[in-house]
Write a protein that holds these residues in place. Structure first.
Motif, short mmCIF file in Angstrom:
data_model
loop_
_atom_site.label_atom_id
_atom_site.label_comp_id
_atom_site.label_asym_id
_atom_site.label_seq_id
_atom_site.Cartn_x
_atom_site.Cartn_y
_atom_site.Cartn_z
N SER A 173 0.86 -1.19 0.00
CA SER A 173 0.00 0.00 0.00
C SER A 173 0.89 1.24 0.00
O SER A 173 1.74 1.41 0.89
CB SER A 173 -0.86 0.03 1.26
OG SER A 173 -1.81 -1.00 1.26
N ALA A 174 0.69 2.11 -0.97
CA ALA A 174 1.56 3.28 -1.12
C ALA A 174 1.55 4.16 0.13
O ALA A 174 2.57 4.77 0.48
CB ALA A 174 1.14 4.08 -2.35
N CYS A 175 0.42 4.23 0.82
CA CYS A 175 0.34 5.10 2.01
C CYS A 175 1.29 4.62 3.10
O CYS A 175 1.78 5.43 3.90
CB CYS A 175 -1.09 5.19 2.52
SG CYS A 175 -1.82 3.61 2.95
N CYS B 71 -1.61 9.55 -0.10
CA CYS B 71 -2.71 9.15 -0.98
C CYS B 71 -3.96 8.75 -0.22
O CYS B 71 -4.93 8.27 -0.80
CB CYS B 71 -2.25 8.01 -1.89
SG CYS B 71 -1.55 6.59 -1.04
N LYS B 72 -3.96 8.97 1.10
CA LYS B 72 -5.16 8.64 1.89
C LYS B 72 -6.33 9.57 1.52
O LYS B 72 -6.11 10.65 0.96
CB LYS B 72 -4.88 8.84 3.38
CG LYS B 72 -4.18 7.67 4.03
CD LYS B 72 -3.98 7.92 5.51
CE LYS B 72 -5.28 7.92 6.29
NZ LYS B 72 -5.05 8.01 7.75
N ILE C 16 1.09 0.43 -4.62
CA ILE C 16 -0.21 0.64 -5.27
C ILE C 16 -1.09 1.45 -4.33
O ILE C 16 -0.96 1.36 -3.11
CB ILE C 16 -0.97 -0.68 -5.58
CG1 ILE C 16 -1.12 -1.55 -4.31
CG2 ILE C 16 -0.33 -1.45 -6.71
CD1 ILE C 16 -2.26 -2.55 -4.38
N CYS C 17 -1.97 2.25 -4.90
CA CYS C 17 -3.09 2.81 -4.14
C CYS C 17 -4.33 2.53 -4.99
O CYS C 17 -4.62 3.26 -5.94
CB CYS C 17 -2.94 4.31 -3.90
SG CYS C 17 -4.40 4.94 -3.00
N PRO C 18 -5.05 1.46 -4.67
CA PRO C 18 -6.16 1.06 -5.53
C PRO C 18 -7.23 2.14 -5.70
O PRO C 18 -7.87 2.21 -6.75
CB PRO C 18 -6.73 -0.17 -4.82
CG PRO C 18 -5.64 -0.66 -3.94
CD PRO C 18 -4.83 0.53 -3.56
N GLU C 19 -7.42 2.96 -4.68
CA GLU C 19 -8.48 3.97 -4.80
C GLU C 19 -8.10 5.05 -5.81
O GLU C 19 -8.93 5.48 -6.61
CB GLU C 19 -8.79 4.55 -3.41
CG GLU C 19 -9.41 3.48 -2.53
CD GLU C 19 -9.58 3.86 -1.06
OE1 GLU C 19 -9.60 5.06 -0.74
OE2 GLU C 19 -9.71 2.93 -0.25
N ARG D 16 -10.36 12.77 -0.96
CA ARG D 16 -11.65 12.25 -1.44
C ARG D 16 -12.54 12.00 -0.24
O ARG D 16 -12.05 11.95 0.90
CB ARG D 16 -11.46 10.96 -2.25
CG ARG D 16 -10.69 9.88 -1.49
CD ARG D 16 -10.31 8.73 -2.39
NE ARG D 16 -9.40 7.78 -1.73
CZ ARG D 16 -8.07 7.93 -1.67
NH1 ARG D 16 -7.49 9.00 -2.18
NH2 ARG D 16 -7.31 7.03 -1.06
N LYS E 146 -2.55 -1.98 4.00
CA LYS E 146 -3.00 -1.25 5.20
C LYS E 146 -4.35 -1.79 5.68
O LYS E 146 -5.34 -1.73 4.95
CB LYS E 146 -3.11 0.24 4.85
CG LYS E 146 -3.70 1.09 5.94
CD LYS E 146 -2.73 1.25 7.09
CE LYS E 146 -3.34 2.06 8.21
NZ LYS E 146 -4.36 1.34 9.00
N SER F 92 -8.81 -0.49 5.68
CA SER F 92 -9.24 0.26 4.50
C SER F 92 -10.29 -0.52 3.71
O SER F 92 -10.19 -1.74 3.60
CB SER F 92 -8.01 0.51 3.62
OG SER F 92 -8.38 0.65 2.26
N SER G 200 -10.39 -0.72 0.71
CA SER G 200 -9.66 -1.35 -0.40
C SER G 200 -8.66 -2.37 0.13
O SER G 200 -8.63 -3.51 -0.31
CB SER G 200 -8.87 -0.31 -1.20
OG SER G 200 -9.72 0.49 -1.94
N CYS G 201 -7.81 -1.92 1.05
CA CYS G 201 -6.63 -2.69 1.44
C CYS G 201 -6.79 -3.52 2.72
O CYS G 201 -5.91 -4.30 3.05
CB CYS G 201 -5.44 -1.75 1.60
SG CYS G 201 -4.94 -0.94 0.07
FE1 SF4 Z 1 -3.54 3.35 1.45
FE2 SF4 Z 1 -6.16 3.54 1.15
FE3 SF4 Z 1 -4.58 3.82 -0.96
FE4 SF4 Z 1 -4.85 1.42 0.21
S1 SF4 Z 1 -6.42 2.59 -0.87
S2 SF4 Z 1 -2.95 2.39 -0.48
S3 SF4 Z 1 -5.04 2.01 2.37
S4 SF4 Z 1 -4.68 5.16 0.82
#
Ligand code: SF4
Length: 143
Positions: free
Chosen positions: A7-9, A15-16, A39-42, A51, A95, A98, A100-101
């Protein structure tokens, strides 16, 4: 060097949803042993930084303003799956919490900070495709 999806964060990328990050100092140790693939899937799914926060509600992902963002979440998840396929990645550090993660818990869809057992959209798709998922509290197992 083995590749590791991350997770890039956790790497310190802002990217949060709130424009911040979840930097974890153990990442510096991981960097010595793995080639980290962020990666940050969002964001990959087309959402902006910052966001609106979103939570999983049944089969959908809904923002705190009531917008259905499921398609963005699915797009990010499938892009992550494609990436692990072409890069021969077998493990991911994602992470927790989340939508996503998250791999052990997510929030319950009521925006009341109530945690429930469950997985985020990307973590679930990767696990279903045999990727081993670790969360930020399990990094030491990889060192
Ligand atoms: Fe981090 Fe959320 Fe992006 Fe996953 S989707 S990398 S938890 S900011």
């Amino acid at each position: 060097m083995e590749k590791l999806l991350i997770s890039a964060c956790l790497l310190g990328v802002n990217c949060k949803y709130n424009g911040k990050n979840n930097y974890n100092p153990l990442i510096e140790e991981l960097k010595k042993k793995y080639e980290l693939i962020p990666i940050c899937p969002e964001v990959m799914g087309g959402l902006s930084i910052p966001r609106d926060p979103s939570e999983i509600k049944g089969d959908l992902v809904i923002s705190n303003k009531g917008n259905d963002v499921t398609s963005n979440y699915l797009s990010g998840a499938y892009q992550a799956l494609q990436l692990v396929g072409i890069s021969n990645i077998t493990k991911a550090v994602l992470k927790d919490g989340s939508p996503s993660c998250g791999s052990t818990y997510i929030y319950d869809g009521t925006f009341t900070k109530n945690k429930i057992n469950g997985m985020g959209i990307t973590a679930k798709l990767l696990k279903e495709n045999n990727i081993i998922i670790y969360n930020e509290n399990e990094i030491e197992r990889l060192l």
